[in-house]
Design a protein around this motif. Structure first.
Motif, PDB file in Angstrom:
ATOM      1  N   MET A  55      -5.447  -4.382   7.240  1.00  0.00           N
ATOM      2  CA  MET A  55      -5.751  -3.283   6.343  1.00  0.00           C
ATOM      3  C   MET A  55      -7.070  -2.637   6.765  1.00  0.00           C
ATOM      4  N   ASN A  56      -7.071  -1.332   6.812  1.00  0.00           N
ATOM      5  CA  ASN A  56      -8.243  -0.591   7.252  1.00  0.00           C
ATOM      6  C   ASN A  56      -9.335  -0.632   6.182  1.00  0.00           C
ATOM      7  N   LYS A  57     -10.451  -1.327   6.477  1.00  0.00           N
ATOM      8  CA  LYS A  57     -11.536  -1.482   5.508  1.00  0.00           C
ATOM      9  C   LYS A  57     -12.239  -0.161   5.219  1.00  0.00           C
ATOM     10  N   MET A  58     -12.089   0.794   6.109  1.00  0.00           N
ATOM     11  CA  MET A  58     -12.704   2.103   5.914  1.00  0.00           C
ATOM     12  C   MET A  58     -12.259   2.730   4.595  1.00  0.00           C
ATOM     13  N   PHE A  59     -10.991   2.499   4.224  1.00  0.00           N
ATOM     14  CA  PHE A  59     -10.450   3.123   3.020  1.00  0.00           C
ATOM     15  C   PHE A  59     -11.104   2.595   1.739  1.00  0.00           C
ATOM     16  N   ALA A  60     -11.699   1.414   1.810  1.00  0.00           N
ATOM     17  CA  ALA A  60     -12.359   0.854   0.628  1.00  0.00           C
ATOM     18  C   ALA A  60     -13.510   1.739   0.170  1.00  0.00           C
ATOM     19  N   GLN A  61     -14.069   2.531   1.077  1.00  0.00           N
ATOM     20  CA  GLN A  61     -15.187   3.424   0.747  1.00  0.00           C
ATOM     21  C   GLN A  61     -14.703   4.780   0.231  1.00  0.00           C
ATOM     22  N   TYR A  62     -13.416   5.036   0.332  1.00  0.00           N
ATOM     23  CA  TYR A  62     -12.871   6.336  -0.051  1.00  0.00           C
ATOM     24  C   TYR A  62     -12.715   6.466  -1.561  1.00  0.00           C
ATOM     25  N   THR A  63     -12.897   7.669  -2.074  1.00  0.00           N
ATOM     26  CA  THR A  63     -12.517   7.975  -3.448  1.00  0.00           C
ATOM     27  C   THR A  63     -10.998   8.144  -3.465  1.00  0.00           C
ATOM     28  N   ASP A  64     -10.404   8.180  -4.644  1.00  0.00           N
ATOM     29  CA  ASP A  64      -8.960   8.404  -4.735  1.00  0.00           C
ATOM     30  C   ASP A  64      -8.577   9.728  -4.088  1.00  0.00           C
ATOM     31  N   THR A  65      -9.396  10.745  -4.294  1.00  0.00           N
ATOM     32  CA  THR A  65      -9.110  12.071  -3.730  1.00  0.00           C
ATOM     33  C   THR A  65      -9.098  12.017  -2.204  1.00  0.00           C
ATOM     34  N   GLN A  66     -10.088  11.357  -1.607  1.00  0.00           N
ATOM     35  CA  GLN A  66     -10.153  11.239  -0.148  1.00  0.00           C
ATOM     36  C   GLN A  66      -8.993  10.413   0.401  1.00  0.00           C
ATOM     37  N   LEU A  67      -8.657   9.334  -0.294  1.00  0.00           N
ATOM     38  CA  LEU A  67      -7.560   8.469   0.136  1.00  0.00           C
ATOM     39  C   LEU A  67      -6.235   9.211   0.080  1.00  0.00           C
ATOM     40  N   TRP A  68      -6.023   9.952  -1.004  1.00  0.00           N
ATOM     41  CA  TRP A  68      -4.792  10.717  -1.171  1.00  0.00           C
ATOM     42  C   TRP A  68      -4.684  11.797  -0.090  1.00  0.00           C
ATOM     43  N   GLN A  69      -5.804  12.408   0.212  1.00  0.00           N
ATOM     44  CA  GLN A  69      -5.812  13.430   1.258  1.00  0.00           C
ATOM     45  C   GLN A  69      -5.443  12.829   2.615  1.00  0.00           C
ATOM     46  N   ALA A  70      -5.978  11.645   2.909  1.00  0.00           N
ATOM     47  CA  ALA A  70      -5.638  10.967   4.160  1.00  0.00           C
ATOM     48  C   ALA A  70      -4.141  10.668   4.212  1.00  0.00           C
ATOM     49  N   PHE A  71      -3.595  10.214   3.105  1.00  0.00           N
ATOM     50  CA  PHE A  71      -2.162   9.922   3.028  1.00  0.00           C
ATOM     51  C   PHE A  71      -1.323  11.186   3.232  1.00  0.00           C
ATOM     52  N   THR A  72      -1.691  12.276   2.569  1.00  0.00           N
ATOM     53  CA  THR A  72      -0.881  13.502   2.654  1.00  0.00           C
ATOM     54  C   THR A  72      -0.921  14.142   4.031  1.00  0.00           C
ATOM     55  N   THR A  73      -1.931  13.800   4.835  1.00  0.00           N
ATOM     56  CA  THR A  73      -1.986  14.328   6.200  1.00  0.00           C
ATOM     57  C   THR A  73      -1.213  13.447   7.188  1.00  0.00           C
ATOM     58  N   GLY A  74      -0.551  12.405   6.666  1.00  0.00           N
ATOM     59  CA  GLY A  74       0.334  11.601   7.499  1.00  0.00           C
ATOM     60  C   GLY A  74      -0.229  10.275   7.967  1.00  0.00           C
ATOM     61  N   ASN A  75      -1.287   9.796   7.327  1.00  0.00           N
ATOM     62  CA  ASN A  75      -1.895   8.523   7.716  1.00  0.00           C
ATOM     63  C   ASN A  75      -1.139   7.369   7.048  1.00  0.00           C
ATOM     64  N   LYS A  76      -0.339   6.645   7.832  1.00  0.00           N
ATOM     65  CA  LYS A  76       0.462   5.541   7.282  1.00  0.00           C
ATOM     66  C   LYS A  76      -0.406   4.387   6.792  1.00  0.00           C
ATOM     67  N   GLU A  77      -1.561   4.208   7.425  1.00  0.00           N
ATOM     68  CA  GLU A  77      -2.471   3.147   6.979  1.00  0.00           C
ATOM     69  C   GLU A  77      -3.015   3.455   5.584  1.00  0.00           C
ATOM     70  N   ALA A  78      -3.216   4.717   5.299  1.00  0.00           N
ATOM     71  CA  ALA A  78      -3.670   5.109   3.960  1.00  0.00           C
ATOM     72  C   ALA A  78      -2.601   4.780   2.919  1.00  0.00           C
ATOM     73  N   LEU A  79      -1.341   5.050   3.265  1.00  0.00           N
ATOM     74  CA  LEU A  79      -0.243   4.718   2.354  1.00  0.00           C
ATOM     75  C   LEU A  79      -0.164   3.210   2.139  1.00  0.00           C
ATOM     76  N   SER A  80      -0.295   2.437   3.206  1.00  0.00           N
ATOM     77  CA  SER A  80      -0.277   0.971   3.096  1.00  0.00           C
ATOM     78  C   SER A  80      -1.415   0.475   2.216  1.00  0.00           C
ATOM     79  N   TYR A  81      -2.575   1.072   2.377  1.00  0.00           N
ATOM     80  CA  TYR A  81      -3.734   0.683   1.574  1.00  0.00           C
ATOM     81  C   TYR A  81      -3.474   0.978   0.094  1.00  0.00           C
ATOM     82  N   ILE A  82      -2.923   2.149  -0.192  1.00  0.00           N
ATOM     83  CA  ILE A  82      -2.583   2.519  -1.577  1.00  0.00           C
ATOM     84  C   ILE A  82      -1.611   1.497  -2.156  1.00  0.00           C
ATOM     85  N   TYR A  83      -0.597   1.160  -1.376  1.00  0.00           N
ATOM     86  CA  TYR A  83       0.416   0.191  -1.823  1.00  0.00           C
ATOM     87  C   TYR A  83      -0.232  -1.153  -2.152  1.00  0.00           C
TER      88      TYR A  83
END
Length: 199
Positions: A1-29
């Motif tokens: 799991m990408n530890k970088m996402f732990a620093q993201y706000t929900d808005t930043q994480l969602w944006q990463a996911f919507t741009t096609g980042n599968k790791e962001a989706l996995s992190y959300i899950y």
């Protein structure tokens, strides 16, 4: 799991996911699965069905990622999506009970797993037994509102959005539920809140 996402706000994480980042989706899950499964099995007791509903939500999210809208709370979005998905499943099943999550005709199961350190702090098995007994006297909507308030830390407006009823109705449900619990337990409000945190 990408530890970088732990620093993201929900808005930043969602944006990463919507741009096609599968790791962001996995992190959300991974971050929200526990809350989703615990909530879902209280709405419908068949865990495998709830798991399928959660899987469907994430599959659909990925397929529609480019068209998803901006949001502030991922957990709020997912809880509402899961409630709707379970409702759709129940509607398709056309059960003899005619369960409808948007009327008072449904069940919300509350089970408590008291953490050992908090059991030692409270040290009163009788009080915990009374809590479960008192909770069983609440309506399904009251139980669900209390669960979302204390387990998921949602505010009244967010609970209203998840459950699909008015903000004022949620306030009334929570107020009446807390009042009943205080009467049945004959304890201070702070202790009721502490006990409810043990969901």
């Amino acid at each position: 799991m990408n530890k970088m996402f732990a620093q993201y706000t929900d808005t930043q994480l969602w944006q990463a996911f919507t741009t096609g980042n599968k790791e962001a989706l996995s992190y959300i899950y991974l971050q929200h699965y526990k809350y989703l499964i615990n909530y879902g099995i209280r709405l419908y007791s068949k865990e495998e069905v709830v798991e399928d509903c959660i899987h469907d939500i994430f599959t659909e999210l990925w397929q529609r990622r480019k068209s998803t809208t901006h949001l502030l709370s991922i957990r709020l979005y997912l809880l509402k999506a899961l409630r709707n998905k379970i409702y759709s499943y129940l509607k398709k099943q056309q059960t003899s009970l005619d369960v409808n999550l948007y009327t008072d005709n449904y069940h919300f199961t509350v089970e408590y797993s008291f953490e050992e350190n908090l059991i030692r702090e409270l040290g009163d098995e009788e009080l915990k037994r009374k809590l479960v007994c008192a909770l069983n006297q609440l309506s399904a909507r009251q139980k669900e509102a209390i669960y979302l308030r204390f387990y998921n830390n949602l505010d009244y407006e967010q609970i209203a959005m998840v459950m699909g009823i008015s903000n004022q109705s949620i306030r009334t449900h929570v107020y009446q539920a807390i009042k009943l619990l205080r009467e049945k337990l004959a304890v201070e409000l702070t202790l009721v809140a502490l006990l409810l945190k043990l969901l």
